[in-house]
Design a protein around this motif. Structure first.
Motif, PDB file in Angstrom:
ATOM      1  N   PHE A  89     -47.250  16.657 -31.187  1.00  0.00           N
ATOM      2  CA  PHE A  89     -48.331  17.630 -31.002  1.00  0.00           C
ATOM      3  C   PHE A  89     -49.453  17.361 -32.005  1.00  0.00           C
ATOM      4  CE2 PHE A  89     -50.480  21.658 -31.884  1.00  0.00           C
ATOM      5  CZ  PHE A  89     -50.860  22.031 -30.596  1.00  0.00           C
ATOM      6  N   ASP A  90     -49.127  17.352 -33.272  1.00  0.00           N
ATOM      7  CA  ASP A  90     -50.113  17.066 -34.308  1.00  0.00           C
ATOM      8  C   ASP A  90     -49.972  15.598 -34.697  1.00  0.00           C
ATOM      9  OD1 ASP A  90     -51.897  17.035 -36.365  1.00  0.00           O
ATOM     10  OD2 ASP A  90     -51.044  18.730 -37.449  1.00  0.00           O
ATOM     11  N   ASN A  91     -50.871  14.773 -34.187  1.00  0.00           N
ATOM     12  CA  ASN A  91     -50.739  13.326 -34.372  1.00  0.00           C
ATOM     13  C   ASN A  91     -51.132  12.836 -35.757  1.00  0.00           C
ATOM     14  OD1 ASN A  91     -49.809  12.830 -31.756  1.00  0.00           O
ATOM     15  ND2 ASN A  91     -51.881  12.814 -30.938  1.00  0.00           N
ATOM     16  N   ASP A  92     -52.040  13.550 -36.422  1.00  0.00           N
ATOM     17  CA  ASP A  92     -52.541  13.022 -37.697  1.00  0.00           C
ATOM     18  C   ASP A  92     -52.685  14.063 -38.794  1.00  0.00           C
ATOM     19  OD1 ASP A  92     -54.632  14.481 -36.721  1.00  0.00           O
ATOM     20  OD2 ASP A  92     -56.057  12.828 -36.581  1.00  0.00           O
ATOM     21  N   GLY A  93     -52.237  15.292 -38.564  1.00  0.00           N
ATOM     22  CA  GLY A  93     -52.335  16.333 -39.585  1.00  0.00           C
ATOM     23  C   GLY A  93     -53.518  17.259 -39.420  1.00  0.00           C
ATOM     24  N   SER A  94     -54.257  17.141 -38.324  1.00  0.00           N
ATOM     25  CA  SER A  94     -55.457  17.945 -38.125  1.00  0.00           C
ATOM     26  C   SER A  94     -55.163  19.431 -37.936  1.00  0.00           C
ATOM     27  CB  SER A  94     -56.233  17.447 -36.890  1.00  0.00           C
ATOM     28  OG  SER A  94     -56.677  16.128 -37.078  1.00  0.00           O
ATOM     29  N   PHE A  95     -53.930  19.758 -37.494  1.00  0.00           N
ATOM     30  CA  PHE A  95     -53.623  21.148 -37.151  1.00  0.00           C
ATOM     31  C   PHE A  95     -52.694  21.823 -38.158  1.00  0.00           C
ATOM     32  CE2 PHE A  95     -53.572  18.938 -32.791  1.00  0.00           C
ATOM     33  CZ  PHE A  95     -54.959  18.908 -32.738  1.00  0.00           C
ATOM     34  N   ILE A  96     -52.460  21.194 -39.285  1.00  0.00           N
ATOM     35  CA  ILE A  96     -51.451  21.691 -40.221  1.00  0.00           C
ATOM     36  C   ILE A  96     -51.720  23.120 -40.671  1.00  0.00           C
ATOM     37  CG2 ILE A  96     -50.626  21.438 -42.606  1.00  0.00           C
ATOM     38  CD1 ILE A  96     -50.567  18.444 -42.170  1.00  0.00           C
ATOM     39  N   GLU A  97     -52.964  23.435 -41.033  1.00  0.00           N
ATOM     40  CA  GLU A  97     -53.263  24.763 -41.560  1.00  0.00           C
ATOM     41  C   GLU A  97     -52.934  25.860 -40.559  1.00  0.00           C
ATOM     42  OE1 GLU A  97     -56.727  25.154 -44.410  1.00  0.00           O
ATOM     43  OE2 GLU A  97     -57.348  23.372 -43.304  1.00  0.00           O
ATOM     44  N   THR A  98     -53.294  25.647 -39.293  1.00  0.00           N
ATOM     45  CA  THR A  98     -52.999  26.641 -38.265  1.00  0.00           C
ATOM     46  C   THR A  98     -51.507  26.716 -37.983  1.00  0.00           C
ATOM     47  OG1 THR A  98     -55.147  26.387 -37.189  1.00  0.00           O
ATOM     48  CG2 THR A  98     -53.371  27.271 -35.856  1.00  0.00           C
ATOM     49  N   LEU A  99     -50.843  25.581 -37.874  1.00  0.00           N
ATOM     50  CA  LEU A  99     -49.426  25.553 -37.524  1.00  0.00           C
ATOM     51  C   LEU A  99     -48.562  26.237 -38.579  1.00  0.00           C
ATOM     52  CD1 LEU A  99     -49.201  21.926 -36.093  1.00  0.00           C
ATOM     53  CD2 LEU A  99     -49.094  24.059 -34.791  1.00  0.00           C
ATOM     54  N   GLN A 100     -48.900  26.076 -39.834  1.00  0.00           N
ATOM     55  CA  GLN A 100     -48.106  26.743 -40.863  1.00  0.00           C
ATOM     56  C   GLN A 100     -48.361  28.251 -40.865  1.00  0.00           C
ATOM     57  OE1 GLN A 100     -49.168  24.654 -44.457  1.00  0.00           O
ATOM     58  NE2 GLN A 100     -51.166  25.627 -44.639  1.00  0.00           N
ATOM     59  N   ASN A 101     -49.567  28.660 -40.449  1.00  0.00           N
ATOM     60  CA  ASN A 101     -49.861  30.088 -40.323  1.00  0.00           C
ATOM     61  C   ASN A 101     -49.115  30.724 -39.149  1.00  0.00           C
ATOM     62  OD1 ASN A 101     -51.580  30.183 -42.514  1.00  0.00           O
ATOM     63  ND2 ASN A 101     -53.409  29.801 -41.307  1.00  0.00           N
ATOM     64  N   LEU A 102     -48.762  29.914 -38.153  1.00  0.00           N
ATOM     65  CA  LEU A 102     -48.037  30.433 -37.001  1.00  0.00           C
ATOM     66  C   LEU A 102     -46.564  30.695 -37.318  1.00  0.00           C
ATOM     67  CD1 LEU A 102     -49.490  28.252 -34.084  1.00  0.00           C
ATOM     68  CD2 LEU A 102     -50.044  30.623 -34.667  1.00  0.00           C
ATOM     69  N   GLY A 103     -46.080  30.154 -38.439  1.00  0.00           N
ATOM     70  CA  GLY A 103     -44.723  30.478 -38.864  1.00  0.00           C
ATOM     71  C   GLY A 103     -43.741  29.328 -38.939  1.00  0.00           C
ATOM     72  N   PHE A 104     -44.177  28.093 -38.677  1.00  0.00           N
ATOM     73  CA  PHE A 104     -43.263  26.958 -38.781  1.00  0.00           C
ATOM     74  C   PHE A 104     -42.837  26.754 -40.233  1.00  0.00           C
ATOM     75  CE2 PHE A 104     -45.230  25.555 -34.706  1.00  0.00           C
ATOM     76  CZ  PHE A 104     -44.056  25.439 -33.975  1.00  0.00           C
ATOM     77  N   GLY A 105     -41.566  26.365 -40.414  1.00  0.00           N
ATOM     78  CA  GLY A 105     -41.060  26.128 -41.760  1.00  0.00           C
ATOM     79  C   GLY A 105     -41.340  24.731 -42.262  1.00  0.00           C
ATOM     80  N   VAL A 374     -43.303  31.780 -29.003  1.00  0.00           N
ATOM     81  CA  VAL A 374     -41.927  31.301 -29.007  1.00  0.00           C
ATOM     82  C   VAL A 374     -41.370  31.198 -30.425  1.00  0.00           C
ATOM     83  CG1 VAL A 374     -42.462  28.807 -29.135  1.00  0.00           C
ATOM     84  CG2 VAL A 374     -40.380  29.579 -27.983  1.00  0.00           C
ATOM     85  N   ILE A 375     -42.231  30.976 -31.427  1.00  0.00           N
ATOM     86  CA  ILE A 375     -41.772  30.894 -32.821  1.00  0.00           C
ATOM     87  C   ILE A 375     -41.172  32.220 -33.255  1.00  0.00           C
ATOM     88  CG2 ILE A 375     -42.469  30.376 -35.193  1.00  0.00           C
ATOM     89  CD1 ILE A 375     -44.894  28.872 -33.969  1.00  0.00           C
ATOM     90  N   LYS A 376     -41.872  33.316 -32.926  1.00  0.00           N
ATOM     91  CA  LYS A 376     -41.348  34.648 -33.243  1.00  0.00           C
ATOM     92  C   LYS A 376     -40.094  34.952 -32.446  1.00  0.00           C
ATOM     93  CE  LYS A 376     -44.836  37.752 -35.085  1.00  0.00           C
ATOM     94  NZ  LYS A 376     -45.564  39.010 -34.866  1.00  0.00           N
ATOM     95  N   ASP A 377     -40.095  34.569 -31.172  1.00  0.00           N
ATOM     96  CA  ASP A 377     -38.947  34.854 -30.310  1.00  0.00           C
ATOM     97  C   ASP A 377     -37.683  34.193 -30.855  1.00  0.00           C
ATOM     98  OD1 ASP A 377     -40.608  36.271 -28.661  1.00  0.00           O
ATOM     99  OD2 ASP A 377     -40.860  34.648 -27.200  1.00  0.00           O
TER     100      ASP A 377
END
Length: 380
Positions: A89-105, A374-377
């Motif tokens: 999904f994130d090929n080069d790190g461009s989405f890291i800030e949003t993805l960590q805010n969504l709750g991924f560990g 789905v992360i919350k679920d």
């Protein structure tokens, strides 16, 4: 005509401002994005995924409040929770800030190759569904190492990365098609550039439509090549950051002369003990041939690799996969991390993987199909 469009434009603008303020600024989920995304995904998985990537890139998705359940793995990596996002999904790190805010560990970015594949397919329907899982219908461009390194370095300098980031690496398409004997050199180049900005490195041995030639003709039956790739990553890591880290620490006051310093850094075990190198994980398919699996078990018991990411085969049922997961957990030392990925759509499946020996889990298809909810679920 313009007068007729005014109410529509006003409604859309109001909806957009309301979404941004209420969901993103106040962290209140109104369900607007989830409903829209669900309908768009039913129409076209490809356009839905691209839309979510745009939202992630612009950091427009809200922050999900998920209780922190820290988990230490390998005595080096501290996870915010045991649910991560797999590569793709994130090929080069461009989405890291949003993805960590969504709750991924934790997040695994890539796959990253030494040479960026610049060929784009004319087929717009990149993603399709098969057995309720996402499959690539056409080639996805591999991301180049310099682009990824620049993004990760910038995020780390600004202290924007708050969770562990793994880098998924693999040989370039051009290398394995035309000059397979240069695979070790290719892997070394990727490792050299990214090992200092990654919390863990993942050597990708999972076959996909895009990498079918590599794994069917070169890797699957070649245990010697896999072993050399593992050794190449270890040696490159120590050469690149081990000596510098040693010189920056008290070691430089205790060891005098190049020979003694080289001796101190001669093994990966010492480098890992001093946190000089990132742990090396191997990503494999659950239906991998026995000779390759035996090699990896031996490497894990010798501490040559520090983790295994076991991806569920798309045609394998949950019972068979969980049995494989349990068997691998029994064959590797406790210090070796075991991560489960593939086919996790519910909290029950997530908990079942953990109960069968997984230290952590990753999702991919369910995130693309259901969106951030789905992360919350799964976690709550």
């Amino acid at each position: 005509m313009l007068k007729k469009l005014k109410p529509i434009l006003f409604s859309v603008s109001t909806l957009g401002v309301g979404y941004f303020f209420v969901q993103r600024e106040l962290n209140i989920n109104l369900g607007i994005f989830d409903t829209f995304y669900y309908q768009l995904y039913k129409y076209s998985p490809h356009y839905a995924v691209q839309f979510m990537k745009i939202m992630c890139y612009q950091n427009l998705l809200w922050k999900q409040d998920i209780p922190i359940k820290e988990q230490n793995i390998n005595n080096q990596i501290k996870l915010k929770n045991q649910l991560g996002l797999a590569s793709g999904f994130d090929n080069d790190g461009s989405f890291i800030e949003t993805l960590q805010n969504l709750g991924f560990g934790f997040i695994e970015i890539g796959s990253i190759a030494a040479q960026k594949n610049i060929r784009f397919s004319e087929d717009l329907n990149t993603y399709t569904l098969k057995n309720n899982s996402i499959e690539y219908q056409s080639e996805i461009p591999q991301m180049g190492i310099l682009q990824s390194k620049a993004i990760l370095t910038s995020l780390r300098r600004n202290y924007a990365i708050k969770i562990p980031i793994g880098v998924n690496i693999m040989p370039s398409e051009e290398i394995y098609k035309y000059t397979p004997y240069l695979i070790e050199n290719d892997i070394s180049n990727v490792t050299r550039e990214l090992c200092s900005v990654a919390d863990f490195i993942v050597l990708n041995l999972v076959s996909s439509q895009r990498t079918n030639k590599l794994y069917s003709e070169i890797v699957i039956n070649n245990t010697d090549l896999i072993k050399k790739m593992i050794q190449t990553i270890q040696i490159t890591q120590i050469e690149e950051i081990g000596l510098q880290a040693a010189l920056d620490h008290e070691t430089k006051n205790e060891l005098k002369g190049e020979n003694l310093i080289s001796e101190y850094l001669s093994t990966t075990q010492l480098g890992l003990k001093q946190n000089l190198v990132a742990p090396l994980y191997i990503k494999i398919q659950s239906n991998l041939q026995k000779n390759i699996l035996d090699l990896l078990m031996k490497e894990a018991n010798g501490n040559q690799i520090q983790g295994i990411i076991l991806q569920k085969d798309i045609n394998q049922n949950d019972l068979e996969y969980n049995q494989t997961l349990k068997q691998i957990r029994q064959q590797i030392p406790k210090s070796c991390t075991l991560i489960s990925v593939g086919g996790i759509k519910t909290k029950e499946q997530y908990q079942e993987r953990l109960n069968n020996g997984a230290d952590a889990c990753q999702i991919f298809s369910s995130f693309l199909a259901q969106g951030p909810q789905v992360i919350k679920d799964i976690l709550l």
